[in-house]
Design a protein around this motif. Structure first.
Motif, PDB file in Angstrom:
ATOM      1  N   LYS A 151       8.958   4.062  -8.025  1.00 23.54           N
ATOM      2  CA  LYS A 151       7.792   4.413  -7.708  1.00 23.54           C
ATOM      3  C   LYS A 151       7.525   4.661  -6.170  1.00 23.54           C
ATOM      4  N   SER A 152       6.710   5.396  -6.030  1.00 16.72           N
ATOM      5  CA  SER A 152       6.702   5.833  -4.834  1.00 16.72           C
ATOM      6  C   SER A 152       5.969   4.880  -3.943  1.00 16.72           C
ATOM      7  N   GLU A 153       4.931   4.647  -4.811  1.00 17.04           N
ATOM      8  CA  GLU A 153       3.295   3.768  -3.353  1.00 17.04           C
ATOM      9  C   GLU A 153       4.035   2.165  -4.711  1.00 17.04           C
ATOM     10  N   VAL A 154       3.355   0.908  -4.000  1.00 17.35           N
ATOM     11  CA  VAL A 154       3.496  -0.165  -4.655  1.00 17.35           C
ATOM     12  C   VAL A 154       2.145   0.166  -5.307  1.00 17.35           C
ATOM     13  N   VAL A 155       3.622  -0.951  -6.586  1.00 10.90           N
ATOM     14  CA  VAL A 155       2.309  -0.818  -8.425  1.00 10.90           C
ATOM     15  C   VAL A 155       1.416  -2.121  -8.066  1.00 10.90           C
ATOM     16  N   ASN A 156       0.085  -2.453  -7.996  1.00 13.28           N
ATOM     17  CA  ASN A 156      -0.850  -3.676  -7.793  1.00 13.28           C
ATOM     18  C   ASN A 156      -0.945  -4.288  -9.259  1.00 13.28           C
ATOM     19  N   SER A 157       0.788  -5.297  -9.365  1.00 13.48           N
ATOM     20  CA  SER A 157       0.606  -6.046 -10.987  1.00 13.48           C
ATOM     21  C   SER A 157      -0.502  -6.932 -11.143  1.00 13.48           C
ATOM     22  N   ARG A 158      -1.233  -7.084 -10.230  1.00 10.96           N
ATOM     23  CA  ARG A 158      -2.795  -8.513 -10.215  1.00 10.96           C
ATOM     24  C   ARG A 158      -3.660  -6.998 -11.474  1.00 10.96           C
ATOM     25  N   ASN A 159      -3.584  -5.535 -11.248  1.00 13.15           N
ATOM     26  CA  ASN A 159      -4.682  -5.671 -12.365  1.00 13.15           C
ATOM     27  C   ASN A 159      -3.425  -5.049 -13.791  1.00 13.15           C
ATOM     28  N   PHE A 160      -3.131  -5.455 -13.813  1.00  8.32           N
ATOM     29  CA  PHE A 160      -1.836  -5.843 -14.714  1.00  8.32           C
ATOM     30  C   PHE A 160      -3.076  -6.706 -15.785  1.00  8.32           C
ATOM     31  N   ASP A 161      -2.974  -6.804 -17.803  1.00  6.66           N
ATOM     32  CA  ASP A 161      -3.622  -7.032 -18.846  1.00  6.66           C
ATOM     33  C   ASP A 161      -2.844  -8.453 -18.617  1.00  6.66           C
ATOM     34  N   ARG A 162      -1.720  -8.157 -18.729  1.00  4.01           N
ATOM     35  CA  ARG A 162      -0.705  -9.459 -18.488  1.00  4.01           C
ATOM     36  C   ARG A 162       0.234  -9.495 -16.966  1.00  4.01           C
ATOM     37  N   GLU A 163       0.018 -10.261 -16.730  1.00  2.00           N
ATOM     38  CA  GLU A 163       0.932 -10.183 -14.639  1.00  2.00           C
ATOM     39  C   GLU A 163       2.376 -10.901 -15.304  1.00  2.00           C
ATOM     40  N   ILE A 164       2.303 -11.995 -15.990  1.00  2.00           N
ATOM     41  CA  ILE A 164       3.407 -12.923 -15.927  1.00  2.00           C
ATOM     42  C   ILE A 164       4.114 -12.433 -16.442  1.00  2.00           C
ATOM     43  N   GLY A 165       5.000 -12.209 -15.721  1.00  2.00           N
ATOM     44  CA  GLY A 165       6.414 -11.239 -16.600  1.00  2.00           C
ATOM     45  C   GLY A 165       7.104 -10.095 -16.197  1.00  2.00           C
ATOM     46  N   HIS A 166       5.525  -9.261 -15.065  1.00  2.00           N
ATOM     47  CA  HIS A 166       5.508  -8.075 -14.855  1.00  2.00           C
ATOM     48  C   HIS A 166       5.156  -8.444 -13.110  1.00  2.00           C
ATOM     49  N   LYS A 167       5.659  -9.225 -12.475  1.00  2.00           N
ATOM     50  CA  LYS A 167       4.942  -9.282 -11.183  1.00  2.00           C
ATOM     51  C   LYS A 167       5.669  -8.238 -10.259  1.00  2.00           C
ATOM     52  N   ASN A 168       4.693  -7.434  -9.797  1.00  2.00           N
ATOM     53  CA  ASN A 168       5.260  -6.673  -8.431  1.00  2.00           C
ATOM     54  C   ASN A 168       5.098  -6.973  -6.957  1.00  2.00           C
ATOM     55  N   PRO A 169       6.187  -6.706  -6.211  1.00  2.00           N
ATOM     56  CA  PRO A 169       6.168  -6.894  -4.657  1.00  2.00           C
ATOM     57  C   PRO A 169       4.719  -6.406  -4.497  1.00  2.00           C
ATOM     58  N   SER A 170       3.998  -7.330  -3.571  1.00  2.00           N
ATOM     59  CA  SER A 170       2.923  -6.476  -2.589  1.00  2.00           C
ATOM     60  C   SER A 170       2.988  -5.213  -1.331  1.00  2.00           C
ATOM     61  N   ALA A 171       3.872  -5.258  -1.141  1.00  2.00           N
ATOM     62  CA  ALA A 171       4.496  -4.463  -0.035  1.00  2.00           C
ATOM     63  C   ALA A 171       6.312  -3.904  -0.282  1.00  2.00           C
ATOM     64  N   MET A 172       6.258  -2.762   0.341  1.00  2.00           N
ATOM     65  CA  MET A 172       7.861  -2.462   0.841  1.00  2.00           C
ATOM     66  C   MET A 172       8.853  -2.813   2.192  1.00  2.00           C
ATOM     67  N   ALA A 173       9.040  -3.221   2.050  1.00  2.00           N
ATOM     68  CA  ALA A 173      10.057  -3.690   2.898  1.00  2.00           C
ATOM     69  C   ALA A 173      10.176  -2.427   4.071  1.00  2.00           C
ATOM     70  N   VAL A 174      10.864  -0.861   3.941  1.00  2.00           N
ATOM     71  CA  VAL A 174      11.034  -0.203   4.397  1.00  2.00           C
ATOM     72  C   VAL A 174       9.779   1.265   4.189  1.00  2.00           C
ATOM     73  N   GLU A 175       8.879   1.569   4.603  1.00  2.00           N
ATOM     74  CA  GLU A 175       8.072   2.625   4.813  1.00  2.00           C
ATOM     75  C   GLU A 175       8.239   3.995   4.741  1.00  2.00           C
ATOM     76  N   SER A 176       7.474   4.554   3.794  1.00  2.00           N
ATOM     77  CA  SER A 176       8.068   6.543   4.091  1.00  2.00           C
ATOM     78  C   SER A 176       7.425   6.991   5.878  1.00  2.00           C
ATOM     79  N   PHE A 177       7.825   7.660   5.755  1.00  2.00           N
ATOM     80  CA  PHE A 177       7.063   8.442   6.634  1.00  2.00           C
ATOM     81  C   PHE A 177       7.983  10.500   7.133  1.00  2.00           C
ATOM     82  N   THR A 178       7.097  11.030   7.831  1.00  2.00           N
ATOM     83  CA  THR A 178       7.489  12.337   7.444  1.00  2.00           C
ATOM     84  C   THR A 178       7.555  12.791   9.838  1.00  2.00           C
ATOM     85  N   ALA A 179       8.418  12.838   9.647  1.00  2.00           N
ATOM     86  CA  ALA A 179       8.545  12.691  11.221  1.00  2.00           C
ATOM     87  C   ALA A 179       8.508  14.934  11.582  1.00  2.00           C
TER      88      ALA A 179
END
Length: 399
Positions: A151-179
């Motif tokens: 996925k190109s956008e961060v999916v907030n796993s806190r909004n999942f019905d069951r986050e346990i076992g389905h936790k995503n990182p809160s940010a990407m270490a590398v960002e997209s950009f357009t020059a």
């Protein structure tokens, strides 16, 4: 009051919630709130329909004005002072002053735009719900399923019905950009920012001729992977791809420079917006080598499509508004199944007829100052849905 049962595995589970069936007063209260929303939607439809007609006619007249005034340039490599301030037409290959470069991955290309697209391997939640009535209660059965995707956008796993076992990182270490190249030309003419913004036909850049930029980055196909095993990525792994738009200059791997057709106002060596006497702005760019007639035909077709899309949106908004405002009649009889179904069909037919008639009247009002005869014809046509509806009403029996 709600109860739920929760069963399933790590990637799928089902939740059942139940609540008492709402009473008459509660349903009436909900309907009253819907009537207010319906009124706002109904009034919004008038604004959309009326302003759309004025915009469509203004744009059409502006395009006709542009077609009658545009001057095709004999050469894109010389600037004629005779065309200063005039609307001009030219076509040629794009050129930029210097290549665009991403030092983090060693990517370089002579183009108008270079986009770095970063995706992260993440958990994604999907849900499928159905409602049913049982023992005087309304029950909702929701099936939640989980899978991993790039996925190109961060999916907030806190909004999942069951986050346990389905936790995503809160940010990407590398960002997209357009020059974007600061200086884009066609021949001797510099394109304005508005024209450069129209160069958006992005194509994925092949990375087959590049090496791995870092020890922790692996190239596979047309992606750079931040992953220990690109074949079996884990949640949180990244992959990076690149896209370009407006190739400028010949490239041994990508081919020759992209050609564009431009219609804009000449101001010195710059191509800038042209303001018509009807209030519109002409600042047109299309890929390829097109004639003046082809460009304006495309613009007229685009204007027609936009006009009909907004007409449909206005009619739909009016239909939804009328349906919500008349929903109270359905609520008043919803405990009688046969009567309820008849009233529901009648209200929908009423909403269709009234929305069609009022939409045509509003459109005719928008044309009144531009094309009075067409406005009168549309106003007469607006009576057709009402007449059709009346013709289907059975006559009263004679006493």
């Amino acid at each position: 009051f709600q109860q739920f049962s929760d069963t399933g595995s790590r990637k799928e589970h089902v939740k059942i919630t139940s609540e008492p069936k709402p009473g008459f007063l509660e349903r009436l209260s909900e309907t009253s709130g819907g009537m207010l929303i319906g009124l706002v939607t109904f009034l919004l439809a008038f604004y959309v329909l009326f302003t759309n007609e004025g915009r469509a006619l203004r744009t059409a007249k502006s395009l006709d004005e542009g077609l009658s005034l545009v001057v095709p340039l004999d050469s894109i490599h010389s600037i004629s002072q005779q065309n200063e301030g005039r609307l001009v037409h030219l076509a040629g290959a794009l050129s930029t002053s210097k290549p665009l470069f991403d030092p983090s991955y060693g990517v370089s290309i002579q183009a108008v735009k270079l986009k770095r697209n970063v995706e992260m391997y993440q958990w994604v939640e999907r849900e499928d719900s159905k409602e049913y009535e049982e023992n005087g209660e309304i029950k909702k059965e929701t099936k939640y399923s989980y899978d991993t995707e790039w996925k190109s956008e961060v999916v907030n796993s806190r909004n999942f019905d069951r986050e346990i076992g389905h936790k995503n990182p809160s940010a990407m270490a590398v960002e997209s950009f357009t020059a974007v190249s600061p200086n884009v030309q066609v021949g001797s003419f510099v394109l304005s920012k508005g024209l450069v913004d129209r160069i958006d036909d992005f194509k994925q850049l092949s990375l087959s001729h590049l090496e791995d930029p870092h020890a922790d980055v692996t190239r596979r196909g047309d992606y750079f992977y931040h992953s220990d095993n690109p074949r079996r990525p884990e949640v949180g792994d990244l992959r990076v791809s690149f896209f370009y738009a407006g190739l400028s200059g010949d490239d041994p791997h990508l081919g020759s420079a992209a050609k564009v057709t431009v219609i804009a106002r000449q101001r010195g060596d710059q191509l800038v917006p042209y303001h018509t006497k009807f209030g519109d702005v002409l600042e047109i760019l299309y890929p390829g080598d097109l004639s003046v007639e082809e460009v304006f035909q495309k613009e007229q077709e685009s204007n027609t499509m936009k006009t009909w899309a907004l007409r449909a949106a206005g009619w739909l908004s009016m239909f939804v508004g009328i349906s919500l405002m008349t929903r109270i009649f359905y609520t008043l009889v919803d405990w009688f199944p046969v009567v309820r179904d008849l009233v529901n069909v009648g209200l929908k037919a009423f909403a269709v007829c009234v929305a069609s008639s009022l939409s045509l009247l509003t459109i005719s009002a928008g044309w009144l100052f531009y094309r009075p005869l067409w406005a009168l014809l549309l106003a007469l046509l607006s009576a057709v849905p009402v007449l059709v509806a009346r013709s289907r009403v059975p006559p009263k029996k004679q006493q």
